[in-house]
Write a protein that holds these residues in place. Structure first.
Motif, PDB file in Angstrom:
ATOM      1  N   THR A 125       0.966  -1.221  -0.163  1.00  0.00           N
ATOM      2  CA  THR A 125      -0.063   0.102   0.055  1.00  0.00           C
ATOM      3  C   THR A 125       0.874   1.326   0.039  1.00  0.00           C
ATOM      4  O   THR A 125       0.147   2.216  -0.115  1.00  0.00           O
ATOM      5  CB  THR A 125      -0.879  -0.165   1.244  1.00  0.00           C
ATOM      6  N   LYS A 126       2.212   1.151   0.177  1.00  0.00           N
ATOM      7  CA  LYS A 126       3.181   2.125   0.410  1.00  0.00           C
ATOM      8  C   LYS A 126       2.793   3.109   1.410  1.00  0.00           C
ATOM      9  O   LYS A 126       3.232   4.282   1.566  1.00  0.00           O
ATOM     10  CB  LYS A 126       3.224   3.036  -0.898  1.00  0.00           C
ATOM     11  N   CYS A 127       2.206   2.334   2.396  1.00  0.00           N
ATOM     12  CA  CYS A 127       1.947   3.086   3.776  1.00  0.00           C
ATOM     13  C   CYS A 127       3.059   3.348   4.918  1.00  0.00           C
ATOM     14  O   CYS A 127       3.177   3.727   5.796  1.00  0.00           O
ATOM     15  CB  CYS A 127       0.620   2.606   4.253  1.00  0.00           C
ATOM     16  N   LYS A 128       4.038   1.989   4.659  1.00  0.00           N
ATOM     17  CA  LYS A 128       5.109   1.647   5.202  1.00  0.00           C
ATOM     18  C   LYS A 128       6.321   1.799   4.280  1.00  0.00           C
ATOM     19  O   LYS A 128       6.387   1.105   3.334  1.00  0.00           O
ATOM     20  CB  LYS A 128       5.021   0.527   6.155  1.00  0.00           C
ATOM     21  N   VAL A 129       7.382   2.535   4.693  1.00  0.00           N
ATOM     22  CA  VAL A 129       8.339   2.846   3.854  1.00  0.00           C
ATOM     23  C   VAL A 129       9.655   2.580   4.486  1.00  0.00           C
ATOM     24  O   VAL A 129       9.901   2.922   5.581  1.00  0.00           O
ATOM     25  CB  VAL A 129       8.471   4.207   3.124  1.00  0.00           C
ATOM     26  N   TYR A 130      10.398   1.720   3.896  1.00  0.00           N
ATOM     27  CA  TYR A 130      11.774   1.489   4.479  1.00  0.00           C
ATOM     28  C   TYR A 130      12.938   1.542   3.675  1.00  0.00           C
ATOM     29  O   TYR A 130      13.201   1.603   2.687  1.00  0.00           O
ATOM     30  CB  TYR A 130      11.705  -0.315   4.629  1.00  0.00           C
ATOM     31  N   LEU A 131      14.167   1.956   4.701  1.00  0.00           N
ATOM     32  CA  LEU A 131      15.328   2.184   3.952  1.00  0.00           C
ATOM     33  C   LEU A 131      16.125   0.612   4.190  1.00  0.00           C
ATOM     34  O   LEU A 131      16.449   0.310   5.300  1.00  0.00           O
ATOM     35  CB  LEU A 131      16.112   2.778   4.930  1.00  0.00           C
ATOM     36  N   SER A 132      16.442  -0.108   3.013  1.00  0.00           N
ATOM     37  CA  SER A 132      16.869  -1.487   3.071  1.00  0.00           C
ATOM     38  C   SER A 132      18.307  -1.196   2.840  1.00  0.00           C
ATOM     39  O   SER A 132      18.950  -0.943   1.650  1.00  0.00           O
ATOM     40  CB  SER A 132      16.056  -2.472   1.900  1.00  0.00           C
TER      41      SER A 132
END
Length: 642
Positions: A125-132
């Motif tokens: 949903t692109k409601c949680k964004v992460y730096l991988s």
């Protein structure tokens, strides 16, 4: 939450040798990634060779009314923090956008993040964004590391089209933690992949479509898997047993989800729920309906099996079927405690009421006809009016069979005609036995033909003997639990005997030692008392000998008690072993008729472990036989009066 990462933008793993540098270019745009691609294309360089600085971030919002677009208004950083109030954010007429003023330039060789390989990812949903961050990444610490790392995160988000300065309450703590580690070690490095949350917006609540769950049937729709993970199509769940209180069915009510807004600022409207499974059935008084906010539960108010008659579900306990076979019902298993009573009507002598390979487990069953090859029937009570196949197996506490050729196991078993079948029970009554193997506590046979092997622990009684080559055995250990009990008993007795003998030797040894040293001990004790009364220092050798003798007395007392306890237990176990044999004295083999042909009587003793055999002479009128102890430890089989 399952994280379905979708790479939005990331740096190239391979170090690229920059051949051509571009002139720094300032642009104002909503789409930074697009601008970088266009500038790279115009200048003939790769996007991976370009970087940018953020000069300004402008955030605009508006709330439209009646589908008429309102004017955009710029919001400050402080005002953006207030936007976390869900009332405004989750208003479907609310819109938000950001415009970025940036300066694009060629990457410098001294960039502290040139060996820091990370990509921005998001859930579906692109409601949680992460730096991988990839394993092997590192960055050198610097006085401005905290500011540089925060800038690195912001640039990564902007490239990926993710809003900055909103939905990122966790970022300051992340930056502070990483910067502290870099300051301590002089650099920050990653041995393995790591994922860090850098934006968290408003996840929409999914819409729930309606659903009807048949809990009573969810494992038996097409058959159950056997131990080899193959579907057993013979077990198709023709009837489904239920116990009082069981959840039978559940209707999940449709419910529209709640809206959300993702980290790109996009409003997410949940779809309307689909309604396809609304109950079109009713239930009778045997099923309870519990109507909750989110679902409707249907629970069993009694035990039995669930039945659907037309559009009405109900629980029944009695059931009639024509036959149980692969083609019709498949195997039936409702459990012994299900209160299900099954009647199988097929009574054609040329057909099987219970078909080949079928397995049936119910509380009670009445079978009008035959039980086929390899069929298994398990119940608390079972009646078979036909005959059983030689490869069939019937188990029931109370079991009645007309003609038996297979294996019957139970407590109380009644058989009209036994034809070379196997019978294992507690009390067995057979009207006529033509061959067969019978094992029980008590066995009663009306007419006994030939080749019958009957083994009982208490009684074998025959009304009329019409054949020979029969073997009648009394075995006190016929039941498996008694065999195991005696085995355990003997093992413990053997261990105890060894232990008792060893302790007895030690007791005798210490008794002799104390007896031999009592006079010298009393002399030492007397002299020590004299020294003590006169205030004279007691000689160390006297004190040591006194203590040694005292300890020996204490040890003797301890091992004597241990000997007494173990010897008592040995006596108890020996008595218990003898009790296994007590019953054999009262056991009887009775033939109410005259003896004809060749027959053998066997009594098995436990102590001594011998087997007595007697063959009544043909024509002998003796009717009752028992084991008699003629002399101490000498036993014989003799005719008795009762």
């Amino acid at each position: 939450m399952d994280r379905e990462y979708m790479g939005l933008f990331g740096s190239n793993n391979k170090t690229e040798q920059v051949v051509k540098k571009i002139r720094p270019t300032v642009v104002k745009t909503q789409n930074v990634a697009k601008e970088i691609i266009e500038i790279a294309k115009r200048n003939g360089v790769s996007t991976g060779s370009l970087d940018f600085d953020i000069l300004e971030v402008q955030t605009y919002t508006r709330t439209n009314k009646d589908k008429i677009e309102s004017d955009w208004e710029e919001r400050s950083k402080n005002e953006l923090r207030e936007l976390d109030d869900a009332t405004e954010i989750l208003n479907q007429n609310f819109e938000i956008k950001q415009i970025y003023e940036i300066e694009i330039y060629s990457k410098e060789d001294n960039d502290v993040f040139k060996n820091f390989h990370a990509a921005v990812g998001a859930n579906a949903t692109k409601c949680k964004v992460y730096l991988s961050i990839k394993a092997g990444s590192e960055a050198i610490s610097s006085p401005k590391f905290e500011e540089d790392f925060l800038n690195y995160i912001k640039k990564s988000k902007i490239r990926a089209g993710i809003l900055v300065d909103i939905f990122e309450e966790m970022v300051p703590e992340v930056v502070s933690r990483v910067s502290a580690l870099a300051k301590v070690d002089g650099k920050i490095g990653y041995d393995k992949n790591q994922t860090i949350l850098i934006s968290d917006a408003y996840e929409p609540t999914p819409t729930i479509n309606d659903e009807l769950i048949l809990h009573y049937d969810k494992e038996n729709t097409l058959g159950q898997k056997n131990e080899n993970e193959r579907v057993d199509y013979s077990n198709r769940g023709f009837i489904h047993s239920v116990v009082e209180g069981d959840l039978l069915m559940e209707y999940i009510k449709p419910k529209k989800g709640k809206p959300g807004r993702n980290c790109r600022g996009e409003y997410m409207e949940p779809p309307e729920p689909e309604v396809k499974h609304a109950p079109d059935f009713t239930v009778n008084e045997t099923i309870e309906i519990v109507d909750n906010k989110d679902n409707v539960l249907y629970r069993a108010k009694t035990s039995g099996y669930i039945s659907l008659d037309g559009k009405v579900y109900q629980i029944k306990s009695d059931m009639d079927v024509g036959e149980i076979s692969f083609k019709t019902t498949g195997s039936i298993s409702t459990g012994l405690d299900s209160d299900v009573s099954l009647s199988v009507k097929e009574n054609d002598s040329q057909k099987d009421a219970i078909g080949s390979g079928m397995e049936v487990e119910v509380s009670e069953i009445d079978i009008k006809g035959n039980v086929g090859p390899n069929a298994k029937v398990h119940a608390k009570r079972a009646t078979i009016e036909g005959q059983t196949h030689k490869t069939s197996e019937i188990k029931a506490n109370d079991l009645t069979i007309n003609v038996h050729k297979g294996t019957a196991i139970g407590d109380n078993i009644k058989i009209t005609r036994l034809e070379h079948g196997i019978v294992e029970g507690k009390k067995v009554e057979i009207v006529e036995a033509v061959g067969g193997n019978i094992r029980a506590k008590d066995i009663e046979i009306g007419i006994c033909a030939s080749y019958v092997k009957a083994t009982a622990s208490r009684l074998i009684e025959i009304q009329k003997l019409q054949g020979s080559e029969n073997v009648f055995t009394i075995d006190p250990l016929m039941q498996k639990d008694k065999q195991e009990g005696l085995g355990e008993n003997k093992h413990e007795i053997d261990e105890l005997r060894v232990s008792v003998e060893e302790i007895k030797k030690e007791v005798d040894k210490y008794k002799k030692m104390i007896k031999d040293n009592t006079d010298s001990f009393n002399e030492i004790k007397k002299r020590l008392m004299h020294f003590k009364q006169n205030g004279i220092k007691m000689p160390e050798a006297f004190v040591t000998k006194y203590k040694q003798f005292t300890k020996a007395q204490e040890h003797l007392e301890g091992i004597t008690n241990e000997y007494r306890v173990k010897n008592d237990k040995l006596h108890l176990l020996t008595t218990k072993t003898a009790s296994f044999q007590d019953n054999i004295v009262d056991a009887r083999i009775i033939n109410r008729d005259r003896w004809i042909g060749h027959n053998e009587l066997i009594f098995k003793l436990i102590e001594p472990p011998i087997e007595l055999s007697f063959k009544p002479p043909e024509g002998s009128p003796d009717k009752i036989f028992a084991v008699v102890e003629t002399d101490e430890g000498v036993f014989e089989i003799q005719a008795v009066h009762q």
